[in-house]
Design an enzyme around this catalytic site. Structure first.
Site, PDB file in Angstrom:
ATOM      1  N   GLY A   1       0.726  -1.364   0.112  1.00  0.00           N
ATOM      2  CA  GLY A   1       0.061   0.037  -0.007  1.00  0.00           C
ATOM      3  C   GLY A   1       1.020   1.099   0.100  1.00  0.00           C
TER       4      GLY A   1
ATOM      5  CG  ASP B   1       5.098  -7.067   9.310  1.00  0.00           C
ATOM      6  OD1 ASP B   1       6.429  -7.642   9.533  1.00  0.00           O
ATOM      7  OD2 ASP B   1       4.795  -6.408   8.602  1.00  0.00           O
TER       8      ASP B   1
END
Ligand SMILES: Nc1ncnc2c1ncn2[C@@H]1O[C@H](COP(=O)(O)OP(=O)(O)OP(=O)(O)O)[C@@H](O)[C@H]1O
Length: 272
Positions: free
Chosen positions: A40, A153
């Site tokens: 993104g 993450d």
């Protein structure tokens, strides 16, 4: 090689960020690009309806053509919905699709990431401070795990400190512990330790996170590179906890077992 070159060219042509001052969805005015990640493009924008700055995340146009790209975006939206009103996670404010692609709107956690603090501000962390931050993070992550979510993450750029409070962002790789389709057993063993659909992946990532903090106050004595266990001057009990988190020894199976090990370490340290 040609494919890589072609993909790079496509990204250059199609993934150009939107221009500042552009009004999106009739209410979000683009202010600046915060970052361009693998999936993104993230902007700070101003919500003219609410009179507040927000974070707008746009799925890259090249990724909007791929299943994995769309899935990553849907996953982030889904996780933010499950974690709605969580005090350590940005609130999801809106989601929409238009001629520029897919967008999600979320609360702007206006603080500093640990990456900023360590590398930009040269902040250093002692063993005591590292343990304190680690324990706070373990409490947050324990709550994700109770909801069945594995973040996958938990890296220094994805943990933000705002007004003394920790926030976790970027749920693009997060999944439910029951999501077997995210488990790619063909992944490289190193990648599997970070990305396996298991609470152990988050503990592994937090072990790495702790190493970043501890290394911030490390000053090399010689040019010869040694292992973290030789380089860092930390207590044997913290070393042993980190070895288990990093899966070098029999790994911890839950956040609670790490917390128990850390707490008993404090008790030991207090004895004369
Ligand atoms: N809600 C938020 N509040 C404050 N900053 C944010 C927020 N979401 C993202 N950011 C910041 O925006 C930048 C881009 O973040 P994003 O998570 O979209 O991609 P990335 O981390 O650069 O890449 P990747 O998705 O490949 O890991 C980062 O600097 C991140 O700290």
């Amino acid at each position: 090689m040609i494919t890589e070159w072609w993909n790079g060219l496509q990204r250059l042509v199609y993934d150009r960020p939107l221009k500042a001052e552009l009004l999106i969805h009739g209410r979000y005015k683009i202010k600046e690009v915060l970052g361009m990640g693998s999936y993104g493009i993230t902007y700070i924008a101003f919500d003219i309806k609410k009179g507040d700055s927000i974070v707008l995340k746009q799925l890259r146009k090249t990724k909007a053509k791929t299943d994995s790209g769309i899935r990553s975006f849907q996953r982030e939206t889904q996780m933010l919905k499950v974690l709605e009103q969580h005090e350590h996670v940005p609130n999801l404010l809106d989601e929409f699709q238009n001629e520029h692609g897919f967008f999600i709107v979320m609360e702007w956690v206006k603080g500093d990431t640990f990456e900023d603090m360590i590398f930009r501000d040269q902040k250093t962390y002692s063993e005591k401070e590292t343990i304190h931050i680690l324990l706070e993070l373990l409490n947050i992550v324990e709550n994700f795990h109770q909801k069945g979510i594995i973040h996958r993450d938990l890296r220094i750029p994805n943990i933000i400190l705002r007004d003394g409070k920790l926030h976790i962002i970027d749920f693009g790789l997060a999944c439910f512990v029951t999501d077997e389709e995210f488990q790619d057993l063909n992944d490289h063993p190193e990648k599997l330790r970070m990305r396996a659909v298991s609470v152990k992946s988050d503990l592994f990532a937090l072990g790495h996170f702790a190493l970043f903090l501890l290394y911030s106050s490390y000053e090399p004595q010689s040019k010869k590179e040694r292992s973290w266990e030789e380089e860092l001057e930390i207590s044997p009990s913290l070393k042993s906890i980190l070895r288990k988190m990093l899966q070098l020894d029999e790994p911890f199976q839950s956040v609670i077992s790490v917390k128990t090990a850390i707490t008993s370490m404090h008790v030991k340290a207090k004895r004369p």
